[in-house]
Scaffold this motif. Sequence first.
Motif, PDB file in Angstrom:
ATOM      1  N   LEU A 123    -146.228   7.388  48.823  1.00 33.34           N
ATOM      2  CA  LEU A 123    -146.213   7.197  47.377  1.00 33.34           C
ATOM      3  C   LEU A 123    -144.958   7.865  46.845  1.00 33.34           C
ATOM      4  CD1 LEU A 123    -147.803   5.996  44.967  1.00 33.34           C
ATOM      5  CD2 LEU A 123    -148.707   8.303  44.580  1.00 33.34           C
ATOM      6  N   GLN A 124    -143.999   7.053  46.432  1.00 32.18           N
ATOM      7  CA  GLN A 124    -142.789   7.567  45.810  1.00 32.18           C
ATOM      8  C   GLN A 124    -143.042   7.703  44.323  1.00 32.18           C
ATOM      9  OE1 GLN A 124    -139.722   8.514  47.179  1.00 32.18           O
ATOM     10  NE2 GLN A 124    -139.314   9.226  45.099  1.00 32.18           N
ATOM     11  N   MET A 125    -142.886   8.909  43.816  1.00 33.42           N
ATOM     12  CA  MET A 125    -143.179   9.184  42.409  1.00 33.42           C
ATOM     13  C   MET A 125    -141.896   9.615  41.702  1.00 33.42           C
ATOM     14  SD  MET A 125    -146.825  11.156  42.816  1.00 33.42           S
ATOM     15  CE  MET A 125    -146.080  12.580  43.558  1.00 33.42           C
ATOM     16  N   ASN A 126    -141.457   8.825  40.759  1.00 32.60           N
ATOM     17  CA  ASN A 126    -140.252   9.126  39.972  1.00 32.60           C
ATOM     18  C   ASN A 126    -140.617   9.364  38.522  1.00 32.60           C
ATOM     19  OD1 ASN A 126    -138.745   8.624  42.319  1.00 32.60           O
ATOM     20  ND2 ASN A 126    -138.415   6.472  41.789  1.00 32.60           N
ATOM     21  N   SER A 127    -139.672   9.924  37.781  1.00 30.49           N
ATOM     22  CA  SER A 127    -139.847  10.168  36.332  1.00 30.49           C
ATOM     23  C   SER A 127    -141.181  10.847  36.057  1.00 30.49           C
ATOM     24  CB  SER A 127    -139.759   8.849  35.554  1.00 30.49           C
ATOM     25  OG  SER A 127    -138.535   8.201  35.797  1.00 30.49           O
ATOM     26  N   LEU A 128    -141.460  11.896  36.807  1.00 33.21           N
ATOM     27  CA  LEU A 128    -142.759  12.557  36.714  1.00 33.21           C
ATOM     28  C   LEU A 128    -142.952  13.233  35.364  1.00 33.21           C
ATOM     29  CD1 LEU A 128    -142.949  13.825  40.361  1.00 33.21           C
ATOM     30  CD2 LEU A 128    -144.721  12.477  39.219  1.00 33.21           C
ATOM     31  N   ARG A 129    -144.205  13.202  34.918  1.00 33.32           N
ATOM     32  CA  ARG A 129    -144.595  13.760  33.620  1.00 33.32           C
ATOM     33  C   ARG A 129    -145.650  14.846  33.836  1.00 33.32           C
ATOM     34  NH1 ARG A 129    -145.996   7.702  31.375  1.00 33.32           N
ATOM     35  NH2 ARG A 129    -143.841   6.891  31.294  1.00 33.32           N
ATOM     36  N   PRO A 130    -145.811  15.748  32.892  1.00 31.79           N
ATOM     37  CA  PRO A 130    -146.869  16.773  33.049  1.00 31.79           C
ATOM     38  C   PRO A 130    -148.247  16.152  33.282  1.00 31.79           C
ATOM     39  CG  PRO A 130    -145.372  17.384  31.296  1.00 31.79           C
ATOM     40  CD  PRO A 130    -144.965  15.997  31.724  1.00 31.79           C
ATOM     41  N   GLU A 131    -148.514  14.997  32.696  1.00 31.73           N
ATOM     42  CA  GLU A 131    -149.829  14.365  32.864  1.00 31.73           C
ATOM     43  C   GLU A 131    -150.029  13.757  34.255  1.00 31.73           C
ATOM     44  OE1 GLU A 131    -147.612  13.714  30.440  1.00 31.73           O
ATOM     45  OE2 GLU A 131    -147.461  11.537  30.018  1.00 31.73           O
ATOM     46  N   ASP A 132    -149.003  13.780  35.094  1.00 34.55           N
ATOM     47  CA  ASP A 132    -149.158  13.350  36.484  1.00 34.55           C
ATOM     48  C   ASP A 132    -149.675  14.488  37.376  1.00 34.55           C
ATOM     49  OD1 ASP A 132    -146.091  11.519  36.077  1.00 34.55           O
ATOM     50  OD2 ASP A 132    -148.141  10.704  36.064  1.00 34.55           O
ATOM     51  N   THR A 133    -149.804  15.677  36.798  1.00 39.78           N
ATOM     52  CA  THR A 133    -150.332  16.809  37.558  1.00 39.78           C
ATOM     53  C   THR A 133    -151.749  16.515  38.022  1.00 39.78           C
ATOM     54  OG1 THR A 133    -148.956  18.440  36.417  1.00 39.78           O
ATOM     55  CG2 THR A 133    -151.013  19.239  37.412  1.00 39.78           C
ATOM     56  N   ALA A 134    -151.962  16.584  39.332  1.00 42.00           N
ATOM     57  CA  ALA A 134    -153.258  16.212  39.906  1.00 42.00           C
ATOM     58  C   ALA A 134    -153.258  16.458  41.404  1.00 42.00           C
ATOM     59  CB  ALA A 134    -153.560  14.737  39.639  1.00 42.00           C
ATOM     60  N   VAL A 135    -154.451  16.420  41.970  1.00 37.30           N
ATOM     61  CA  VAL A 135    -154.590  16.288  43.425  1.00 37.30           C
ATOM     62  C   VAL A 135    -154.537  14.799  43.736  1.00 37.30           C
ATOM     63  CG1 VAL A 135    -156.116  16.604  45.395  1.00 37.30           C
ATOM     64  CG2 VAL A 135    -155.943  18.400  43.658  1.00 37.30           C
ATOM     65  N   TYR A 136    -153.697  14.431  44.696  1.00 37.42           N
ATOM     66  CA  TYR A 136    -153.538  13.040  45.093  1.00 37.42           C
ATOM     67  C   TYR A 136    -154.208  12.825  46.443  1.00 37.42           C
ATOM     68  CZ  TYR A 136    -150.353  12.175  41.246  1.00 37.42           C
ATOM     69  OH  TYR A 136    -149.831  12.014  39.984  1.00 37.42           O
ATOM     70  N   TYR A 137    -155.129  11.855  46.471  1.00 40.39           N
ATOM     71  CA  TYR A 137    -155.859  11.528  47.684  1.00 40.39           C
ATOM     72  C   TYR A 137    -155.379  10.198  48.259  1.00 40.39           C
ATOM     73  CZ  TYR A 137    -159.414  14.962  46.195  1.00 40.39           C
ATOM     74  OH  TYR A 137    -160.082  16.104  45.815  1.00 40.39           O
ATOM     75  N   CYS A 138    -155.245  10.162  49.564  1.00 42.53           N
ATOM     76  CA  CYS A 138    -154.981   8.948  50.326  1.00 42.53           C
ATOM     77  C   CYS A 138    -156.335   8.404  50.782  1.00 42.53           C
ATOM     78  CB  CYS A 138    -154.106   9.328  51.521  1.00 42.53           C
ATOM     79  SG  CYS A 138    -153.968   8.130  52.846  1.00 42.53           S
ATOM     80  N   VAL A 139    -156.555   7.087  50.623  1.00 42.37           N
ATOM     81  CA  VAL A 139    -157.873   6.514  50.881  1.00 42.37           C
ATOM     82  C   VAL A 139    -157.767   5.248  51.720  1.00 42.37           C
ATOM     83  CG1 VAL A 139    -160.035   5.761  49.830  1.00 42.37           C
ATOM     84  CG2 VAL A 139    -158.570   7.365  48.597  1.00 42.37           C
ATOM     85  N   LYS A 140    -158.600   5.149  52.724  1.00 41.11           N
ATOM     86  CA  LYS A 140    -158.677   3.944  53.557  1.00 41.11           C
ATOM     87  C   LYS A 140    -159.750   3.027  52.975  1.00 41.11           C
ATOM     88  CE  LYS A 140    -160.563   2.425  57.995  1.00 41.11           C
ATOM     89  NZ  LYS A 140    -161.785   1.907  57.337  1.00 41.11           N
ATOM     90  N   THR A 141    -159.458   1.734  52.899  1.00 43.79           N
ATOM     91  CA  THR A 141    -160.476   0.800  52.428  1.00 43.79           C
ATOM     92  C   THR A 141    -161.453   0.473  53.552  1.00 43.79           C
ATOM     93  OG1 THR A 141    -159.106  -1.122  52.956  1.00 43.79           O
ATOM     94  CG2 THR A 141    -158.972  -0.251  50.706  1.00 43.79           C
TER      95      THR A 141
END
Lengths: 119, 108
Positions: free
Chosen positions: A81-99
């Motif tokens: 996951l490439q994340m650009n132009s990050l904002r304070p509201e992007d603050t989080a735990v990010y989970y990777c999920v298999k379908t």
Amino acid sequence: QVQLVESGGGVVQPGGSLRLSCAASGFTFSSYAMFWVRQAPGKGLEWVALIRYNGNDKYYADSVKGRFTISRDNSKNTLYLQMNSLRPEDTAVYYCVKTSTSGWSGDYWGQGTLVTVSS
Amino acid sequence: EIVLTQSPGTLSLSPGERATLSCRASQSVTSSSLAWYQQKPGQAPRLLIYGASSRATGIPDRFSGSGSGTDFTLSISRLEPEDFAVYYCQQYGGSPLTFGGGTKVEIK
């Protein structure tokens, strides 16, 4: 056994970039769609992006469209996951999920990686 | 976008009691593509139910899901101490995937 291990989280200033990685093992990675979900501190779950098994189709939440890019390398069993132009509201735990084999529910989740956007 | 509304926000019950959690969709969910997850503090969510009523691998049969269209229910027949947690519904009939706001099941 299925394992999903995220990495790449950390502290970044507003407007900055980060790339998250998710190393997958214990299943045929190239056969499954994968997605990212995030959870802000003390909040609920928010779907971020999904990529089909072959990488040909990608879908994004409106909140990240145009700023985040999901991709995969099936030869390396890795989701990104490439994340650009990050904002304070992007603050989080990010989970990777298999379908699962029965649609886009998430049958296995990584332990998550924390992204903090702050000056 | 399909909005999922979960109720109640908090459910206070004692071990051994039955829990009934609701998830209502703003429009019909395609092919009952509705899942339920359990999340405990500091842990990743765990899939409980998919396809509205099918239990995921290893999930005890005290957990059951039902419903179709716009109204779905997760039932826990007799609460065990380890069942006190937050529960989320998710629809995955198409993009965007969406989650409900969650129901916290707490010890009374």
